[in-house]
Design an enzyme around this catalytic site. Structure first.
Site, mmCIF file in Angstrom:
data_model
loop_
_atom_site.group_PDB
_atom_site.id
_atom_site.type_symbol
_atom_site.label_atom_id
_atom_site.label_comp_id
_atom_site.label_asym_id
_atom_site.label_seq_id
_atom_site.Cartn_x
_atom_site.Cartn_y
_atom_site.Cartn_z
ATOM 1 N N ASP A 85 0.874 -1.158 0.000
ATOM 2 C CA ASP A 85 0.000 0.000 0.000
ATOM 3 C C ASP A 85 0.921 1.221 0.000
ATOM 4 O O ASP A 85 2.041 1.152 0.508
ATOM 5 C CB ASP A 85 -0.868 -0.016 1.257
ATOM 6 C CG ASP A 85 -1.725 1.216 1.368
ATOM 7 O OD1 ASP A 85 -2.409 1.551 0.395
ATOM 8 O OD2 ASP A 85 -1.686 1.868 2.441
ATOM 9 N N ASP B 264 -0.912 -0.724 6.416
ATOM 10 C CA ASP B 264 -0.886 -0.169 7.763
ATOM 11 C C ASP B 264 -1.710 -1.001 8.737
ATOM 12 O O ASP B 264 -1.720 -0.732 9.935
ATOM 13 C CB ASP B 264 -1.342 1.295 7.778
ATOM 14 C CG ASP B 264 -2.754 1.464 7.240
ATOM 15 O OD1 ASP B 264 -3.501 0.471 7.165
ATOM 16 O OD2 ASP B 264 -3.122 2.598 6.894
ATOM 17 N N ASP C 143 -6.370 -1.680 5.498
ATOM 18 C CA ASP C 143 -6.058 -2.712 4.508
ATOM 19 C C ASP C 143 -6.381 -4.130 4.987
ATOM 20 O O ASP C 143 -5.842 -5.095 4.452
ATOM 21 C CB ASP C 143 -4.576 -2.631 4.138
ATOM 22 C CG ASP C 143 -4.223 -1.300 3.509
ATOM 23 O OD1 ASP C 143 -4.900 -0.904 2.553
ATOM 24 O OD2 ASP C 143 -3.279 -0.653 3.986
#
Length: 650
Positions: A357, A546, A550
């Site tokens: 991410d 994180d 997610d």
């Protein structure tokens, strides 16, 4: 002395060892240290007496039974506990324990000297038992080191908390402090519970949590996490979590349960031992009996059968392999990398694709307004409207807009807030319909938006369908993000991919700077899952996020890695691997530790099986000696344990 419990059935040895790291830690550790010292003393005394007995045997001409009595003294000094455990194992249905096999082999060696035409094996029998105890000692020492590799985390558990009650300061157990109470933390004390600093400023030692030695500064209003050590000033803290829900407790639970999930290698060893041991013991009996019935050479073949028994116990495997994984978990924890089970080390070692991410993972996740480009209203009014529309959003970009225009104490009426995921927010401000979001939202409301050449996230604003301008918001790339990507490639990871909900131009700039192999921009959470599912076919995939926003992707990937998860409950619960700081370079470290651990485990399996098979064949052919048999069992165990200790070095 209560013997350290290695006398369980061989196939149960590694269940015992995989739990040794978290049962009765503090008091058990002191007991084991004393036990190791006592074992060492017995080994030294027995070795001296054995040497004296060998000298006497060479210089005298006594009767066989007299020599037996002399050699029994050192034998019983080092072997009494083994004999005792063997008998207890028989009554408990554990006939194939290492203690039982060693007892039968050594007692057989002692007794073979009384058979007609046989040479005495008294020194060999004592030496087998002596060397067996040396192996046990090495194992205990290795276990101690492995335990210490994780027990440094046990230091984060506080013993007491100073709580303000009725104007007085009381010292109580952390479990007795309620959420919302005020605690006082003196310099040098561990932070007992998570909370918010009400008064004071200090530096915190977070090395036990993150593996980083650089102190973290805190002052009034900052969050403070349990497990840190207050280094300088006095802190007054309002607790936000109960002791059992605090960061330290959650991390300890994670570490203590890490060994419960077996790796494929450990599961293989368990099944292998259950099949291998009884087969080899049965072969030992057949080697001793059948050729003796045919040839009449009972002494020769019983001796070879005894060699089989000495070699047969697979404890080099069932001890060293779990010890290797435990060492790997401990070595990782020292680096601030918490792996939730040795089975995950298996997967982590096979990672071929790493998907990131962007926000908060490769970038700081700290957004700030870097430019304002108004069209029909002034710059201040554009910021004013954007901040009002985004006032209830928790998105980092919304926070950046509010920070740029912090004065919301006005008479503006904000109504009818409508948020569209992946597009933006529409709200009515003082009767005007204001749209704040990306270009897709502008097209939705019919506003003719203008592109911007400046790098960053572009937030467009439209008022009643008319384009009013845009605001540029930028996020900083983390200092070691590029280094982390290169380290992964150097570690043999085939592909690095970045997924983001951000705009194409922003994603392209970050991807080019970091040199990731592939990127996908303007993705919704569901889109990220789809992209990960496409990549899963290319090999074992790790997703790094994180751990909060997610969670779906972390769950869908082969390995979910939560980075910068210090204090994040969602991250600790959702991910397979938790990195306790914000450094992307730790991902390559985690992969390297996992691959090193698996390699060491395979080395031990090959070493133990190879040497045992070789000596078993030599025993049947009459080419093996008792010394070779001892090396094939205890010697190989010592070598495998020493090799396993290499896994501690992260």
């Amino acid at each position: 002395m209560e013997k350290h419990n290695h006398s369980n059935e061989c196939e149960h040895c590694h269940e015992h060892h995989e739990h040794h790291g978290h049962e009765h830690k503090h008091e058990h550790n002191h007991g084991e240290e004393g036990e190791s010292r006592e074992r060492l003393i017995k080994i030294i005394v027995a070795a001296v007496l054995l040497g004296v007995a060998v000298i006497i045997e060479k210089k005298t001409n006594w009767a066989t039974w007299q020599y037996l009595l002399m050699f029994l003294v050192p034998y019983l000094i080092v072997g009494w506990e083994t004999l005792k455990e063997a008998v207890e194992g028989l009554f408990e249905g554990e006939a194939l324990s290492e203690d039982f096999l060693m007892s039968i082999a050594t007692l057989g060696a002692l007794g073979i000297g009384f058979m007609p035409g046989a040479e005495t094996q008294f020194p060999e029998a004592v030496f087998v038992m002596l060397f067996f105890q040396v192996g046990e000692l090495f194992e205990e020492l290795a276990e101690g080191r492995s335990r210490k590799s994780i027990s440094h985390l046990m230091d984060i558990r506080p013993d007491a908390a100073h709580v303000e009650r009725d104007g007085k300061l009381e010292t109580v157990k952390p479990e007795e402090v309620a959420v919302g109470e005020i605690i006082l933390i003196q310099p040098g004390e561990k932070v007992p519970m998570d909370g918010i600093v009400l008064d004071g400023k200090s530096s915190l030692d977070t090395v036990a949590l993150t593996g980083e030695s650089v102190p973290r500064s805190v002052h009034e209003g900052d969050e403070i996490l349990s497990g840190c050590v207050n280094q300088s000033g006095v802190l007054k803290v309002k607790t936000t979590k109960a002791f059992g829900e605090s960061t330290a407790s959650k991390i300890l639970d994670l570490v203590e349960n890490a060994a419960s999930a077996k790796s494929k290698s450990e599961s293989f060893i368990t099944k292998f031992a259950r099949i291998y041991t009884p087969i080899v013991v049965a072969l030992a009996v057949l080697v001793a009996v059948i050729p003796s019935l045919i040839t009449g050479e009972w002494v020769t073949w019983i001796y070879r059968g005894l060699l089989f028994l000495v070699v047969s116990c697979p404890c080099a495997l069932v001890i060293s392999v779990p010890l290797t994984f435990f060492g790997g978990l401990g070595g990782a924890s020292r680096k601030g990398i918490l792996v939730k089970g040795s089975n995950l080390l298996d997967k982590l070692s096979q990672v071929k694709t790493v998907v990131f991410d962007k926000t908060g993972t490769l970038t700081e996740g700290v957004f700030e307004v870097t430019a304002v480009h108004p069209e029909v209203i002034d710059q201040n009014e554009l910021l004013h409207l954007a901040a009002h529309v985004e006032r209830h959003s928790t998105h980092p970009i919304a926070m950046a807009l509010r920070n740029a225009y912090p004065n919301e104490a006005d008479d503006c009426q904000v109504e009818g807030i409508e948020e569209t995921a992946g597009h933006g927010i529409i709200a009515t401000v003082n009767g005007k319909k204001v749209a704040v979001g990306n270009s897709k939202l502008m097209e939705k409301v019919g506003a003719q938006w203008r592109p911007c050449e400046q790098s960053g996230t572009i937030i467009h604003i439209a008022i009643d369908g008319e384009y009013a301008g845009h605001i540029v918001i930028s996020d900083r790339i983390k200092a070691d993000a590029a280094e982390g990507i290169q380290a992964l490639k150097a570690a043999g990871v085939n592909k690095t991919v970045m997924l983001t909900g951000d705009q194409e131009s922003v994603a392209a700039a970050v991807a080019q700077t970091l040199q990731v192999d592939e990127y996908h921009a303007q993705l919704l959470p569901a889109d990220k899952v789809k992209e990960v599912e496409k990549l899963l076919a290319q090999g074992t995939l790790a997703f790094v996020g994180d751990g909060i926003n997610d969670a779906p992707v972390l769950t869908r990937s082969d390995i979910g890695i939560a980075m910068g998860a210090l204090g994040s409950d969602a991250a600790i619960e959702a991910a397979d691997v938790v990195l306790m700081d914000d450094k992307p370079s730790k991902i390559a470290t985690a992969v390297r530790i996992a691959r090193r651990t698996i390699r060491i485990a395979k080395e031990n399996i090959g070493l133990a099986i190879g040497i045992k098979v070789l000596v078993l064949v030599l025993a049947v052919l009459g080419l093996a000696t008792m010394w070779m048999a001892v090396f094939a069992d205890v010697g190989v165990t010592v070598l495998a344990v020493l090799n396993a200790m290499r896994a501690l070095k992260a």
